[in-house]
Each structure stands twice: as C-alpha cells, then as structure tokens.
Design a protein around this motif. Structure first.
Motif, PDB file in Angstrom:
ATOM      1  N   UNK A 176       0.833  -1.206   0.000  1.00 37.31           N
ATOM      2  CA  UNK A 176       0.000   0.000   0.000  1.00 37.31           C
ATOM      3  C   UNK A 176       0.868   1.255   0.000  1.00 37.31           C
ATOM      4  N   UNK A 177       1.946   1.229   0.754  1.00 36.09           N
ATOM      5  CA  UNK A 177       2.842   2.393   0.779  1.00 36.09           C
ATOM      6  C   UNK A 177       3.490   2.601  -0.582  1.00 36.09           C
ATOM      7  N   UNK A 178       3.873   1.501  -1.218  1.00 35.02           N
ATOM      8  CA  UNK A 178       4.507   1.594  -2.537  1.00 35.02           C
ATOM      9  C   UNK A 178       3.529   2.123  -3.582  1.00 35.02           C
ATOM     10  N   UNK A 179       2.229   1.894  -3.373  1.00 33.62           N
ATOM     11  CA  UNK A 179       1.227   2.315  -4.341  1.00 33.62           C
ATOM     12  C   UNK A 179       0.739   3.740  -4.163  1.00 33.62           C
ATOM     13  N   UNK A 180       1.227   4.452  -3.147  1.00 34.84           N
ATOM     14  CA  UNK A 180       0.795   5.829  -2.925  1.00 34.84           C
ATOM     15  C   UNK A 180       1.220   6.719  -4.090  1.00 34.84           C
ATOM     16  N   UNK A 181       0.284   7.529  -4.571  1.00 34.78           N
ATOM     17  CA  UNK A 181       0.568   8.417  -5.708  1.00 34.78           C
ATOM     18  C   UNK A 181       1.356   9.650  -5.274  1.00 34.78           C
ATOM     19  N   UNK A 182       1.224   9.998  -3.999  1.00 40.26           N
ATOM     20  CA  UNK A 182       1.918  11.163  -3.460  1.00 40.26           C
ATOM     21  C   UNK A 182       2.342  10.814  -2.041  1.00 40.26           C
ATOM     22  N   UNK A 183       3.605  11.037  -1.714  1.00 37.10           N
ATOM     23  CA  UNK A 183       4.108  10.647  -0.405  1.00 37.10           C
ATOM     24  C   UNK A 183       4.639  11.850   0.365  1.00 37.10           C
ATOM     25  N   UNK A 184       4.426  11.801   1.679  1.00 37.84           N
ATOM     26  CA  UNK A 184       4.978  12.808   2.569  1.00 37.84           C
ATOM     27  C   UNK A 184       6.477  12.608   2.676  1.00 37.84           C
ATOM     28  N   UNK A 185       7.205  13.709   2.654  1.00 39.95           N
ATOM     29  CA  UNK A 185       8.657  13.632   2.757  1.00 39.95           C
ATOM     30  C   UNK A 185       9.080  13.274   4.181  1.00 39.95           C
ATOM     31  N   UNK A 186      10.160  12.522   4.293  1.00 38.51           N
ATOM     32  CA  UNK A 186      10.822  12.221   5.573  1.00 38.51           C
ATOM     33  C   UNK A 186       9.837  11.839   6.680  1.00 38.51           C
ATOM     34  N   UNK A 187       8.893  10.993   6.317  1.00 42.20           N
ATOM     35  CA  UNK A 187       7.931  10.500   7.311  1.00 42.20           C
ATOM     36  C   UNK A 187       8.674   9.618   8.326  1.00 42.20           C
TER      37      UNK A 187
END
Length: 498
Positions: free
Chosen positions: A409-420
């Motif tokens: 699911x994380x790999x499929x995110x279209x937009x990710x928060x930086x330095x989570x």
C-alpha cells in the motif's frame, strides 16, 4: 401464462428508474468541477484580504523580518498540505481531513475537528459579509451598509444553491482578479525596484537600511502566529477536488504547486513591498499594496485596491459557504449532525447544509449593529486556533494512517509525505510553539483560551452525540430489516399469480 397488467408495471417502473438514475448521474457528471476551476481555486484560495490589508500590520509589528514570518508559516503549510495530499490522493472525499481524522484517530477526532472547522468558516462568512457591506458603503454613503452585506449574503447563498458548477465558475473569476492583481504588482514592482520606472526610489537596501529585525525573534514568532491564518483556506482544494472530474490528479497538482504559490504570492509580494516602501513608512490606515501602487504612479490606487479587497472578501464569502456546507454535509453522514442536512436538490447540491451555514452570517449582519465589536471578537477569537488544531490533527492522522499501511500500500501511494514521520514531529512541535507564543501575547491570548474552550465543549458534547447517532443507526437498521421482511411476504403471492 401471461402475467396480468398490474404485474407488468414493476418492469416499466424499473426502466423509468434506470432512465432517471442515468439522467441524474449524467447531470452530476456535468456539474462536477473542471481542472481549470481547481487550478484557480488553488491559486486564488491562498490570496485573501489578509494579504492585501493584513500584511501591513504584520510588517509594522515585525519589521522587514516579516519575510521570515511568512516563510516559516509558509513552510509549515507546505508540510501540512503534503500530508493532506498523500491522504487525499489515496482517498478523495468531500469531508477531507475530518474523514481522515475519523479513520486514523477515532470518531471523536472527526466530530471535533469537523465542527470546529464548520464554526470557523461560518464565522468568517459572517465577517466577510460585513466587510463587503462596509466597502460598498464607502462608495455609496447614502445607502446603509447592512443592505449591501445582506445583498452579498443573498447573492452567494443563491450561487452556492444553484449548482456546484456555479460555485466553481464564480470562484474562478473572483480568484482570477486576485491572481492578476498580484502578478501585476510583482511585475511593476520589480521594474520599480530595478529603476526602470521613472522616479523610482525602490531598492533592495530598503529591507536592511531601516533595521531588518528591529523587534527580535519574539516578534518574528508572533508574526508566524498571525500569518499562519492568512494561509488557512489552502486546504479547500482537497475538499473541492473530491467533486471534480479527476480528484486525485487535482489534489496532486495543488499539493505540488503550493510551494511556489506561497513563495510567489506571499513571500515574493511582501519582499517587493518592502523594497518599494521602507517598512517604517507604511501608513496604518491604508492598504500597503494601495500605497505601493501609488508610488508606481497609478491614479486612484486606493480605490482600485478597495475593489480588489472587495473581490477578495467576496471570494472568501463564496468559498467559505462551500467549505462550511460540505463539512456539515460530511458530518451528517456519520450522525454527527442532523440527518436532514444530507438532503440535496435537483442539482445535487446539499441545500439544507448551505442554508444552515448561512444562519450565522444573517444573524451577524443584524448583531453587527447592536454590538459589532463584541460579536465579532467572540466569533473570531473562539475559532482563532482552528487552523493550528487542523494542522496538528492532519500531522497525527497521516502519521497513524501511514503506519497502518502494508508495504504494498505504501509503494502504491501516488503522493508521499517527505521524511515520514520526522517532519510530522516538526509540524507538531511548531504548532505547540506557536500556541505557547500566542498564549503569552496579550492580544492573541484570548484566541488560545476561547479556542481551547470551544475544543473542550465539543469533547464534552461528543459522547451524547455518539449515543444519539448509535440509536439512530440501530433504528435505521431495524427499519431496513422490517422493510426486507415486508418484501419477502409479498414475493410468494407474486410468484403464485405469475
């Protein structure tokens, strides 16, 4: 054996129902917001009267270091929008962060932040309606300002009731005026500072020669506490995107462009303003932009900027009605608001939610002439920390929801928060610091305590609302079971006749 005519009717009704459903779906598709609407909502939503007028107050109390206040506040907003963008592209919903807080932290969080957000916007709508009345009254002094305020409320109530598209079109043109004004100011201001315009006295040295940080870091942090509310409204695009043709794409675009929008429209325009006019020469009762345009040699600069401020107020009034009504609609879906709020008109607009969101505005127009200062001080102060509460909830919610995801699911995110999650912690620490600074500022302290009081009241009320919602849910399920049983009793006789 041929079925009697009365048994053939259900087939004709089903066909008619299918046709009606098809037409309704087609109507809703046509009514959705288009990419150009979202683009201008994203661009113009961040520009309000707080920039055109309020920036002067910030500069006078902080000095040229107001640039740092706007930059720090802008950085905080960029991080929050990135978190919100991650959640919104993954699951676009009208309730936006209220829905995400509910999923990530629990029903109490969705209820609390949803009602605080609604209360904030209905207060802003009331405030902007009165501002509209006062601006028109300056142009037409023989007409009472309450008539203009009432007219503004009625016009934008009607605009929001007509259709989603009418809201989008209205906001598109209002935002276009604001964006055009800023672009013209940046262009002409740059020419003025470079000495290309005859008679120019602008210079980069205006920022430093009169003292860059005359009041120290405490003033800069106080400035952050003020300007953070200038940026509030950026998140509206994530709510509007849920009613657009391409919700995920719209949110991603708005999130990715928020950095340069803040740098250009706020930090950039304030920097040009400081280079055009030394900070200690800005008048107190005139828009700093009007004063700067006067330096450029523009005739009637103050009246032109009054028209732009009017546009900004109308834009906030329009978008405030939209965001407040959509949040109320989202709350009602979970039983946190009366169920009748969910009713839509033929255009698919939640008309009861819109009308309920205007009640405070209409009441404020009347109350403004009884105790104007007391009424508005209470409304705005008691919701003054809503932006900070929302930012904190978004930071914690995104943190929780990301941690619950699987690797796929994380790999499929279209937009990710930086330095989570490190930047989540930075946002929470910044929010806490701003609240502390506000609590020790005599002018801002009432906002902190009244907002905390409103938050505490909602937390006390929530258990009662939850029990009511649970009873309503059980009643709905009982009615559904009874309806199914009635259908089952009827079906054998139909089969027998057939």
């Amino acid at each position: 054996m041929q079925a009697p005519d009365n048994l053939a009717a259900p087939h004709r009704d089903d066909s008619a129902a299918d046709t009606l459903a098809s037409r309704t779906a087609e109507s809703e598709t046509r009514a959705r917001l288009r990419p150009r609407h979202l683009t201008m909502i994203a661009l113009g939503g961040i520009i309000g009267a707080s920039l055109f007028v309020g920036s002067g107050s910030v500069i006078r109390t902080v000095g040229p270091a107001a640039l740092l206040s706007y930059a720090i506040g802008g950085a905080l907003v960029v991080l929050v929008m990135r978190m919100l963008g991650e959640m919104s592209t993954n699951r676009p919903v009208v309730g936006s962060f209220m829905e995400y807080a509910r999923d990530g932290l629990g029903n109490w969080a969705g209820f609390t932040i949803g009602w605080l957000y609604w209360y904030f916007w209905v207060g802003v709508v009331a405030f902007e309606a009165v501002v509209v009345g006062r601006i028109f009254h300056e142009w037409f002094p023989s007409v009472p300002d309450w008539t203009f305020a009432l007219a503004g409320m009625l016009v934008f109530t009607f605009t929001n009731l007509m259709s989603l598209r009418s809201f989008g079109e209205t906001e598109f043109w209002l935002a276009s005026i604001k964006v055009t004004t800023i672009v013209v100011f940046l262009g002409v201001g740059t020419l003025y500072v470079l000495g290309i315009i005859p008679g120019s006295t602008g210079s980069l040295s205006n920022i430093t020669d009169h003292g860059f940080m005359p009041f120290g870091w405490t003033a800069v942090l106080n400035g952050v506490a003020v300007v953070i509310f200038s940026y509030f409204g950026t998140e509206i695009v994530t709510m509007a995107a849920a009613e657009s043709d391409q919700p995920a794409k719209g949110v991603a675009k708005a999130t990715n462009t928020v950095v340069w929008r803040i740098l250009l429209f706020y930090v950039g325009s304030v920097a040009i303003l400081l280079m055009v006019v030394p900070w200690d020469e800005l008048p107190a009762k005139v828009s700093p932009f009007a004063f700067a345009f006067g330096r450029f040699g523009l005739p009637g600069a103050e009246q032109v900027m009054n028209a732009v401020v009017l546009t900004a107020a109308l834009s906030v009034l329009n978008s405030g009605l939209y965001s407040g009504s959509r949040m109320l609609f989202a709350l009602s879906k979970h039983g946190y608001a009366p169920r009748w709020v969910e009713d839509r008109n033929r255009a698919g607009v939640p008309w009861k939610a819109i009308l309920l969101s205007t009640v405070v505005g209409y009441a404020a127009i009347g109350a403004n002439y009884v105790a104007p200062k007391d009424v508005f001080d209470f409304i705005m102060n008691s919701a003054g920390c809503v932006a900070l509460f929302v930012y904190a909830f978004v930071a914690v919610t995104q943190w929780r929801l990301r941690n619950r995801m699987s690797a796929d699911e994380r790999a499929g995110l279209k937009l990710k928060m930086w330095l989570h999650p490190w930047l989540n912690a930075v946002v929470l620490a910044a929010v806490g610091l701003i609240v502390i600074v506000m609590a020790f500022d005599p002018e801002a302290a009432p906002q902190v305590w009244l907002s905390l009081g409103a938050l505490a009241l909602l937390l006390v009320v929530y258990p009662f609302v939850r029990r009511r919602a649970e009873r309503g849910g059980r009643a709905d399920r009982t009615a559904s079971v009874a309806s199914s049983a009635d259908d089952a009793e009827l079906s054998p006789s139909v089969e027998h006749v057939a």
